[in-house]
Design a protein around this motif. Sequence first.
Motif, PDB file in Angstrom:
ATOM      1  N   THR A  55       0.655  -1.279   0.129  1.00 26.39           N
ATOM      2  CA  THR A  55      -0.326  -0.092  -0.018  1.00 26.39           C
ATOM      3  C   THR A  55       0.725   0.806   0.163  1.00 26.39           C
ATOM      4  N   VAL A  56       0.560   2.252  -0.506  1.00 26.48           N
ATOM      5  CA  VAL A  56       1.306   3.622  -0.527  1.00 26.48           C
ATOM      6  C   VAL A  56       0.536   4.657   0.480  1.00 26.48           C
ATOM      7  N   LEU A  57       0.873   5.148   1.401  1.00 30.73           N
ATOM      8  CA  LEU A  57      -0.322   6.040   1.964  1.00 30.73           C
ATOM      9  C   LEU A  57      -0.794   7.078   0.985  1.00 30.73           C
ATOM     10  N   LYS A  58      -1.760   7.647   0.784  1.00 35.62           N
ATOM     11  CA  LYS A  58      -1.282   9.106  -0.123  1.00 35.62           C
ATOM     12  C   LYS A  58      -2.326   9.981   0.437  1.00 35.62           C
ATOM     13  N   TRP A  59      -2.987   9.463   1.789  1.00 37.21           N
ATOM     14  CA  TRP A  59      -4.208  10.537   2.382  1.00 37.21           C
ATOM     15  C   TRP A  59      -3.478  11.263   3.677  1.00 37.21           C
ATOM     16  N   GLY A  60      -2.683  12.381   3.923  1.00 37.13           N
ATOM     17  CA  GLY A  60      -2.417  13.020   5.233  1.00 37.13           C
ATOM     18  C   GLY A  60      -2.280  13.461   6.284  1.00 37.13           C
ATOM     19  N   PRO A  61      -2.468  14.043   7.321  1.00 36.22           N
ATOM     20  CA  PRO A  61      -1.379  13.803   7.658  1.00 36.22           C
ATOM     21  C   PRO A  61       0.186  12.893   7.981  1.00 36.22           C
ATOM     22  N   LEU A  81      -2.586 -12.847   4.423  1.00 31.53           N
ATOM     23  CA  LEU A  81      -1.248 -12.349   4.203  1.00 31.53           C
ATOM     24  C   LEU A  81       0.045 -12.605   4.919  1.00 31.53           C
ATOM     25  N   ASP A  82       0.959 -12.511   4.363  1.00 29.38           N
ATOM     26  CA  ASP A  82       2.298 -13.035   5.355  1.00 29.38           C
ATOM     27  C   ASP A  82       2.945 -11.960   5.378  1.00 29.38           C
ATOM     28  N   GLU A  83       2.783 -11.341   4.701  1.00 29.12           N
ATOM     29  CA  GLU A  83       3.647  -9.701   5.021  1.00 29.12           C
ATOM     30  C   GLU A  83       3.118  -9.320   4.629  1.00 29.12           C
ATOM     31  N   ALA A  84       3.516  -7.391   5.226  1.00 23.85           N
ATOM     32  CA  ALA A  84       3.064  -6.087   4.097  1.00 23.85           C
ATOM     33  C   ALA A  84       4.034  -5.560   3.786  1.00 23.85           C
ATOM     34  N   TYR A  85       3.470  -4.167   2.717  1.00 21.29           N
ATOM     35  CA  TYR A  85       4.917  -3.232   2.440  1.00 21.29           C
ATOM     36  C   TYR A  85       3.840  -1.939   2.690  1.00 21.29           C
ATOM     37  N   LEU A  86       4.069  -1.412   3.383  1.00 16.74           N
ATOM     38  CA  LEU A  86       3.925   0.043   3.497  1.00 16.74           C
ATOM     39  C   LEU A  86       4.877   1.397   3.561  1.00 16.74           C
ATOM     40  N   VAL A  87       4.849   2.154   1.886  1.00 17.96           N
ATOM     41  CA  VAL A  87       4.973   2.641   1.467  1.00 17.96           C
ATOM     42  C   VAL A  87       4.775   4.614   1.861  1.00 17.96           C
ATOM     43  N   ALA A  88       4.920   5.236   2.784  1.00 20.35           N
ATOM     44  CA  ALA A  88       4.890   6.191   3.275  1.00 20.35           C
ATOM     45  C   ALA A  88       5.812   6.978   2.843  1.00 20.35           C
ATOM     46  N   ASP A  89       5.620   8.761   2.902  1.00 23.56           N
ATOM     47  CA  ASP A  89       6.881   9.420   1.597  1.00 23.56           C
ATOM     48  C   ASP A  89       5.563  10.621   1.747  1.00 23.56           C
ATOM     49  N   GLU A  90       6.300  11.895   2.079  1.00 22.69           N
ATOM     50  CA  GLU A  90       4.916  12.659   2.104  1.00 22.69           C
ATOM     51  C   GLU A  90       5.113  13.796   0.609  1.00 22.69           C
ATOM     52  N   LYS A  91       6.423  12.818  -0.547  1.00 24.07           N
ATOM     53  CA  LYS A  91       5.573  13.260  -1.730  1.00 24.07           C
ATOM     54  C   LYS A  91       4.594  12.674  -2.505  1.00 24.07           C
ATOM     55  N   LEU A  92       4.120  11.503  -1.551  1.00 21.07           N
ATOM     56  CA  LEU A  92       3.131  10.084  -2.639  1.00 21.07           C
ATOM     57  C   LEU A  92       1.507  10.709  -1.984  1.00 21.07           C
ATOM     58  N   ILE A  93       1.847  12.107  -0.540  1.00 19.70           N
ATOM     59  CA  ILE A  93       0.204  12.346  -0.235  1.00 19.70           C
ATOM     60  C   ILE A  93       0.184  13.201  -1.321  1.00 19.70           C
ATOM     61  N   ASN A  94      -0.937  12.398  -1.461  1.00 20.35           N
ATOM     62  CA  ASN A  94      -2.554  12.598  -2.627  1.00 20.35           C
ATOM     63  C   ASN A  94      -1.555  13.054  -4.129  1.00 20.35           C
ATOM     64  N   ALA A  95      -0.967  12.289  -3.938  1.00 17.88           N
ATOM     65  CA  ALA A  95       0.134  12.444  -5.728  1.00 17.88           C
ATOM     66  C   ALA A  95      -0.545  12.088  -6.721  1.00 17.88           C
ATOM     67  N   SER A  96      -0.735  12.117  -7.366  1.00 20.62           N
ATOM     68  CA  SER A  96      -0.976  11.696  -8.743  1.00 20.62           C
ATOM     69  C   SER A  96      -1.106   9.811  -9.185  1.00 20.62           C
ATOM     70  N   HIS A  97      -1.754   9.283 -10.236  1.00 19.68           N
ATOM     71  CA  HIS A  97      -1.443   7.959  -9.792  1.00 19.68           C
ATOM     72  C   HIS A  97      -0.310   7.577 -10.976  1.00 19.68           C
ATOM     73  N   ALA A  98       0.734   8.247 -11.284  1.00 17.78           N
ATOM     74  CA  ALA A  98       1.654   8.341 -12.201  1.00 17.78           C
ATOM     75  C   ALA A  98       2.491   7.591 -10.889  1.00 17.78           C
ATOM     76  N   ALA A  99       2.996   8.361 -10.172  1.00 14.85           N
ATOM     77  CA  ALA A  99       3.735   8.716  -9.247  1.00 14.85           C
ATOM     78  C   ALA A  99       3.850   7.023  -8.218  1.00 14.85           C
ATOM     79  N   THR A 100       1.914   7.568  -7.784  1.00 18.65           N
ATOM     80  CA  THR A 100       1.404   5.948  -6.939  1.00 18.65           C
ATOM     81  C   THR A 100       2.340   4.255  -7.544  1.00 18.65           C
ATOM     82  N   ALA A 101       1.589   4.903  -8.808  1.00 14.73           N
ATOM     83  CA  ALA A 101       2.230   3.343  -9.872  1.00 14.73           C
ATOM     84  C   ALA A 101       3.531   2.829 -10.091  1.00 14.73           C
ATOM     85  N   LYS A 102       4.391   4.341  -9.900  1.00 12.01           N
ATOM     86  CA  LYS A 102       5.858   3.884 -10.005  1.00 12.01           C
ATOM     87  C   LYS A 102       6.043   3.561  -8.644  1.00 12.01           C
ATOM     88  N   ALA A 103       5.790   4.182  -7.937  1.00 13.60           N
ATOM     89  CA  ALA A 103       6.451   3.341  -6.270  1.00 13.60           C
ATOM     90  C   ALA A 103       5.593   2.071  -5.720  1.00 13.60           C
TER      91      ALA A 103
END
Length: 256
Positions: A55-61, A81-103
Amino acid sequence: MKIAVLMKTALDTSQLRVRDTVVVEETPLKISDIDRNAVEEAVKLKGQDKAYGVTVLKWGPLQRRIQEAENVLREALAMGLDEAYLVADEKLINASHAATAKAIAAVVKKVGADLVLAGEATVDNYTGQIPPRVAAELGWPVVTYVRELKVEGGKLVAKRDLEDHVEVVEVPLPAVVSVTREINQPRIPTLLAIRAAMKKPINKLTLADLGITVEPRVSAAYRPLLMQRKKVVIKDGTPEEKAEKLIQYLKQEGVI
């Protein structure tokens, strides 16, 4: 076969906080509804291998939401599920779909998945763009709106739910698949599974950890369009003559 499941920590639309407008920062998060079906399908397909939640964290703060997102991911881990990955970065808050897909694609490469599953769309945005964009980033085939899925001999066979018919397609692995609600009935975790999920790892990553950068989202500035009416009133003549005059005016303005 390693499976990555795309799960959005989405806004819970049944608990929106509203003061004149929706207060996103105060609205709780949850697993997007159809992503639960993707989790269930991954647990059924993974066999003796592993299934990872991504998952990519899209909603802040950001800092306040990280713990909330972890709690949401625990629910998916309790489902199997066996394991989870959380991508949390200020630049991804409310980011574009292109940026989210890249991450997301970077995480899929990191875990070495052979199959990516996702819900057909998320409950808060419902664009359906992320699975195809992730497939484009990975260079993999994508199959959307899948209601039935089988994996056999290095390929997958899927039934796609289209408007007026069901389409059967076959693609080689690795691949990206988005599923519909009809594919299964997501399980309700047992108390034992919930307790076991507390011991499963949740890996928190930033863009720097993934070795990628994304372009910041640029909001377009709009100026109101001023409309000036011509104030032309056609009074004289028969209805036919008035209609003919109206047509002539419209032609002069380039409308017709």
